[in-house]
Design an enzyme around this catalytic site. Structure first.
Site, PDB file in Angstrom:
ATOM      1  N   CYS A   1     -26.207 -13.148  -2.542  1.00 16.98           N
ATOM      2  CA  CYS A   1     -26.541 -12.647  -1.636  1.00 16.98           C
ATOM      3  C   CYS A   1     -26.099 -10.844  -1.922  1.00 16.98           C
ATOM      4  CB  CYS A   1     -25.093 -13.212  -0.959  1.00 16.98           C
ATOM      5  SG  CYS A   1     -24.762 -12.107   0.697  1.00 16.98           S
ATOM      6  N   ASP A  17       0.490  -1.621  -0.389  1.00 12.89           N
ATOM      7  CA  ASP A  17       0.023   0.061  -0.172  1.00 12.89           C
ATOM      8  C   ASP A  17       1.076   1.286   0.129  1.00 12.89           C
ATOM      9  OD1 ASP A  17      -2.716   1.585  -0.104  1.00 12.89           O
ATOM     10  OD2 ASP A  17      -2.138   1.597   2.025  1.00 12.89           O
TER      11      ASP A  17
END
Length: 315
Positions: A191, A134
């Site tokens: 879902c 990151d």
């Protein structure tokens, strides 16, 4: 050079170092992800995160980061712990997202990836590459998917059957080839629990999140006065948010993590004997030393804490 042998040895070393999975993807231009990112930025879904507009070419083309890049080695490590779940169940207080309750994973991952990179150099010889945690314009989730470490869930998180989405991601971009993994198929099915549960309606459609409405953005990145319409929707959250992950069926049956440093710290779960909004800047620095919570700074953390305390009717 034997790509198969190298793949086997590097994957084994990654697991030895404590990573839970290690996948390999062929370095290439991310055409579809580039289209989606461009649209996301054009819609202003990044809020005031102007840095997301920088280095667009590097985000979608790994050869812009490592000359001659041929491979991305994607590693993950889980951070689901029983201590977090027990705490959330029994303590109706302002909450910090579970990923930030332990040591900042960036340093932990970077050290382990440095070991893996040196191992790769010793194994193969002349290797040019870089490690990323990151720390540069890299689309971690896209590469994680292509490396077989999971699929992109409807909340835009990378997830897999073993660890749900409770894991961190890091990678090496290298100029040598490996035997590449196939992307994992989608297992979200019909879902929509993450979409239905988001109090700010930040998940505007499957795999598309309006970052400017996400509670994580509002409590971490927004360095300004909190808009009134969002205050009540923050609920108990004062740093980050786990709602869309907590309701996910895959997360509720995922394996627990093994990195001790990622476990929640007592000083984070149990602060000084007063309200979070009353801690001093010195206490903030002591409690969150080496923690991702420092990103919010004391000023904005206290702002968030006051809102969460009001929502919880804490006097």
């Amino acid at each position: 050079m034997d790509p198969l042998k190298n793949t086997i040895h590097i994957r084994a070393k990654a697991l030895e170092l404590g990573f839970d999975r290690c996948g390999f993807a062929q370095a290439r231009m991310l055409d579809e992800d580039a289209r989606r990112l461009e649209e996301w930025l054009k819609n202003g879904s990044h809020g005031n995160m102007g840095w997301m507009e920088n280095h667009f070419d590097k985000r979608v083309d790994p050869t812009k980061l490592v000359s001659g890049a041929k491979s991305i080695v994607s590693v993950i490590a889980g951070y689901r712990f029983a201590e977090n779940e027990e705490y959330d169940k029994n303590h109706p207080v302002p909450k910090i997202s579970k990923y930030a309750r332990g040591r900042d994973y960036h340093k932990l991952f970077k050290n382990r990836l440095k070991h893996l990179f040196r191992f790769t150099q010793d194994l193969i010889g002349d290797v040019n590459g870089r490690i990323f945690v990151d720390s540069a314009p890299v689309l971690d989730r896209a590469w994680g998917r292509l490396a077989g470490n999971g699929w992109i869930g409807k909340n835009s998180m990378l997830m897999n059957k073993t660890h749900g989405s409770w894991f961190f991601i890091g990678e090496m971009i290298l100029d040598v080839p490996f035997v590449f993994d196939a992307p994992e198929t989608d297992h979200c099915g019909t879902c929509t629990r993450c979409i239905d549960a988001c109090p700010t309606d930040a998940i505007v459609e499957p795999q598309k999140v309006d970052g400017s409405k996400c509670i994580s953005y509002l409590t971490i990145e927004m360095k300004e006065t909190m808009p009134e319409e969002f205050k009540e929707q923050l609920g108990e959250w004062m740093f980050g948010c786990d709602i869309c992950q907590d309701v996910c069926p895959w997360n509720q049956k995922s394996e627990y993590g093994s990195y001790e440093d990622l476990k929640p710290r007592d000083q984070v779960l149990y602060p000084p004997d007063r309200k979070w909004s009353e801690i001093t800047e010195e206490e903030f620095d002591d409690i969150f030393e080496g923690s991702a919570v420092r990103r919010a700074t004391h000023k904005w953390f206290v702002r968030n804490a006051k809102i969460a305390e009001q929502n919880l009717d804490i006097e």
